[in-house]
Design a protein around this motif. Structure first.
Motif, PDB file in Angstrom:
ATOM      1  N   ILE A 181      69.592   5.429  45.055  1.00 57.70           N
ATOM      2  CA  ILE A 181      69.968   5.433  43.629  1.00 57.70           C
ATOM      3  C   ILE A 181      69.928   6.852  43.082  1.00 57.70           C
ATOM      4  O   ILE A 181      70.839   7.278  42.354  1.00 57.70           O
ATOM      5  CB  ILE A 181      69.030   4.505  42.831  1.00 57.70           C
ATOM      6  CG1 ILE A 181      69.298   3.051  43.213  1.00 57.70           C
ATOM      7  CG2 ILE A 181      69.206   4.704  41.329  1.00 57.70           C
ATOM      8  CD1 ILE A 181      68.286   2.073  42.642  1.00 57.70           C
ATOM      9  N   GLY A 182      68.921   7.604  43.423  1.00 56.95           N
ATOM     10  CA  GLY A 182      68.805   8.985  42.936  1.00 56.95           C
ATOM     11  C   GLY A 182      69.939   9.864  43.427  1.00 56.95           C
ATOM     12  O   GLY A 182      70.513  10.651  42.656  1.00 56.95           O
ATOM     13  N   GLY A 198      72.883   8.848  44.379  1.00 55.34           N
ATOM     14  CA  GLY A 198      74.108   8.372  43.723  1.00 55.34           C
ATOM     15  C   GLY A 198      74.218   8.891  42.303  1.00 55.34           C
ATOM     16  O   GLY A 198      75.300   9.302  41.856  1.00 55.34           O
ATOM     17  N   CYS A 199      73.125   8.886  41.572  1.00 53.25           N
ATOM     18  CA  CYS A 199      73.145   9.389  40.195  1.00 53.25           C
ATOM     19  C   CYS A 199      73.366  10.898  40.160  1.00 53.25           C
ATOM     20  O   CYS A 199      74.048  11.420  39.270  1.00 53.25           O
ATOM     21  CB  CYS A 199      71.845   9.033  39.479  1.00 53.25           C
ATOM     22  SG  CYS A 199      71.689   7.283  39.121  1.00 53.25           S
ATOM     23  N   MET A 228      76.995  11.790  40.478  1.00 49.15           N
ATOM     24  CA  MET A 228      77.852  11.491  39.330  1.00 49.15           C
ATOM     25  C   MET A 228      77.729  12.520  38.206  1.00 49.15           C
ATOM     26  O   MET A 228      78.457  12.457  37.228  1.00 49.15           O
ATOM     27  CB  MET A 228      77.518  10.097  38.774  1.00 49.15           C
ATOM     28  CG  MET A 228      77.905   8.996  39.732  1.00 49.15           C
ATOM     29  SD  MET A 228      77.807   7.334  39.069  1.00 49.15           S
ATOM     30  CE  MET A 228      76.280   7.297  38.200  1.00 49.15           C
ATOM     31  N   ILE A 229      76.798  13.462  38.336  1.00 52.53           N
ATOM     32  CA  ILE A 229      76.637  14.481  37.297  1.00 52.53           C
ATOM     33  C   ILE A 229      77.820  15.449  37.386  1.00 52.53           C
ATOM     34  O   ILE A 229      78.138  15.969  38.459  1.00 52.53           O
ATOM     35  CB  ILE A 229      75.304  15.242  37.467  1.00 52.53           C
ATOM     36  CG1 ILE A 229      74.136  14.299  37.264  1.00 52.53           C
ATOM     37  CG2 ILE A 229      75.236  16.426  36.517  1.00 52.53           C
ATOM     38  CD1 ILE A 229      72.791  14.916  37.520  1.00 52.53           C
TER      39      ILE A 229
END
Length: 135
Positions: free
Chosen positions: A109-110, A112-113, A116-117
């Motif tokens: 999750i980290g 992936g996030c 997206m930045i």
């Protein structure tokens, strides 16, 4: 060696005579169990264990080992093979597996996030601002 057909009272009389004799300083009595007696004893032990295990299996609820044995009497750390249960996983192994799964999920999750930045790397200007006028 004394043959098995000897009368037990004759053996007792011989022992008493040897113990009471002045010339004999010590008397040692030994015996050897027959193979049949040993086999009967082993089969009795096995059937006793099976009876106890079947009685425990029929119990309506789980009981503590100390309550079954009546305390710590005869407790030999379960070395006699009675009530042995093999488990596939200990609580520590299960906790390690769950922690690893959680770590992998949180890391995924980290990452992936972080992917997206968006930054200003896609914006290019043709003319750079003059020095002192960057803001």
């Amino acid at each position: 060696a004394v043959p098995a057909s000897t009368n037990p009272s004759d053996i007792d009389d011989a022992v008493v005579t040897a113990v009471e004799a002045d010339t004999v300083s010590s008397v040692v009595l030994t015996a050897q169990r027959s193979i049949d007696e040993v086999k009967r004893e082993r089969s009795n032990l096995v059937s006793g264990r099976q009876a106890r295990n079947s009685k425990l299996a029929d119990a309506p609820r789980r009981r503590l080992e100390d309550q079954q044995d009546g305390g710590d009497n005869g407790n030999n750390n379960n070395q006699d093979g009675e009530n042995v249960a093999y488990v596939n996983m200990t609580p520590n192994i299960l906790a390690g597996i769950l922690y690893t799964i959680m770590f992998i999920v949180v890391t995924q999750i980290g990452i992936g996030c972080m992917g997206m930045i968006q930054g200003q790397g896609d914006i290019y200007v043709k003319k750079m601002p003059t020095i002192g006028r960057e803001a």
